[in-house]
Design a protein around this motif. Structure first.
Motif, short mmCIF file in Angstrom:
data_model
loop_
_atom_site.label_atom_id
_atom_site.label_comp_id
_atom_site.label_asym_id
_atom_site.label_seq_id
_atom_site.Cartn_x
_atom_site.Cartn_y
_atom_site.Cartn_z
N ASP A 1 5.38 4.69 -2.33
CA ASP A 1 4.32 4.02 -3.04
C ASP A 1 4.80 2.35 -3.11
O ASP A 1 5.69 2.10 -2.60
CB ASP A 1 3.84 4.36 -4.23
CG ASP A 1 5.06 4.53 -5.39
OD1 ASP A 1 4.97 5.26 -6.46
OD2 ASP A 1 5.81 3.60 -5.43
N THR B 1 6.07 10.37 1.35
CA THR B 1 5.12 9.32 1.08
C THR B 1 6.13 8.06 0.34
O THR B 1 7.16 8.47 -0.19
CB THR B 1 4.12 9.68 0.04
OG1 THR B 1 4.82 10.09 -1.16
CG2 THR B 1 3.23 10.64 0.61
N ASN C 1 -2.51 4.25 2.88
CA ASN C 1 -3.70 4.59 1.88
C ASN C 1 -3.68 3.39 1.01
O ASN C 1 -2.87 3.18 0.38
CB ASN C 1 -3.21 5.80 1.05
CG ASN C 1 -4.22 5.89 -0.21
OD1 ASN C 1 -5.34 5.50 -0.39
ND2 ASN C 1 -3.85 7.07 -1.26
N TYR D 1 -5.81 9.20 3.35
CA TYR D 1 -5.50 7.77 4.23
C TYR D 1 -6.66 7.38 5.07
O TYR D 1 -7.40 8.27 5.72
CB TYR D 1 -4.16 8.45 4.76
CG TYR D 1 -2.87 8.68 4.04
CD1 TYR D 1 -2.86 9.88 3.22
CD2 TYR D 1 -2.08 7.69 3.71
CE1 TYR D 1 -1.84 10.24 2.35
CE2 TYR D 1 -0.91 7.87 2.94
CZ TYR D 1 -0.89 8.93 2.19
OH TYR D 1 0.22 9.26 1.36
N ASP E 1 0.81 -1.14 -0.03
CA ASP E 1 0.00 0.20 0.13
C ASP E 1 0.92 1.40 0.13
O ASP E 1 2.22 1.22 0.36
CB ASP E 1 -1.09 -0.18 1.00
CG ASP E 1 -1.98 -1.04 1.16
OD1 ASP E 1 -2.02 -1.74 2.20
OD2 ASP E 1 -2.66 -0.99 0.18
N CYS E 2 0.28 2.20 -0.30
CA CYS E 2 1.06 3.60 -0.17
C CYS E 2 0.98 3.96 0.98
O CYS E 2 0.02 3.96 1.86
CB CYS E 2 0.16 4.45 -1.13
SG CYS E 2 0.46 4.35 -2.75
N SER F 1 9.54 7.17 -3.51
CA SER F 1 9.50 8.21 -2.32
C SER F 1 9.21 9.39 -2.89
O SER F 1 9.87 10.06 -3.83
CB SER F 1 10.45 8.17 -1.32
OG SER F 1 11.73 8.28 -1.95
N SER G 1 -0.21 7.73 -4.25
CA SER G 1 0.55 8.42 -3.12
C SER G 1 -0.25 9.97 -3.06
O SER G 1 -0.49 10.47 -4.12
CB SER G 1 2.05 8.58 -3.72
OG SER G 1 2.72 7.37 -3.35
#
Length: 123
Positions: free
Chosen positions: A52, A50, A98, A110, A32-33, A57, A103
């Motif tokens: 992904d 973040t 999320n 989220y 997940d992100c 990132s 992302s």
């Protein structure tokens, strides 16, 4: 059941470093992100970093070059390495997931959140 548990917060002097951890259960951290956010009392929650599902990132300008997000598949843990901290980094830090596959720096995207960990930067 999904659980996110942050740890690693504390007090540090300006210029110091901390590494935050987010132990994930209920899903695979790499599937997940994931994101790190922070919040100061009276202000909106700010997206910082973040990562992904491909391991790519992204960073907010406020932390670019100082913070690094990563995940560890074996321990199913998300990390945030924070370097060159200043008083402006003082906040409660949260990890979030999320599951919808993209992302984002928007907290509303989220679904799952940890309880937060306090980071205080002071001399």
């Amino acid at each position: 059941q999904v659980h996110l548990v942050e740890s690693g917060g504390g007090s540090v002097q300006p210029g110091g470093s901390l590494r935050l951890s987010c132990a994930v259960s209920g899903f695979l951290v790499s599937s997940d992100c994931m994101g790190w956010f922070r919040q100061v009392s009276g202000k909106q929650r700010e997206g910082l970093a973040t990562i992904d599902v491909d391991g790519i990132s992204s960073y907010a300008k406020s932390v670019q070059g100082r913070f690094s997000i990563s995940d560890h598949i074996n321990t199913n843990t998300l990390y945030l390495q924070m370097n060159n901290l200043s008083s402006e980094d003082t906040a409660i830090y949260y990890c979030a997931a999320n599951t919808r596959g993209f992302s984002s720096f928007h907290a509303s995207h989220y679904e799952y959140w940890g309880q937060g960990t306090q980071v205080t930067v002071s001399s």
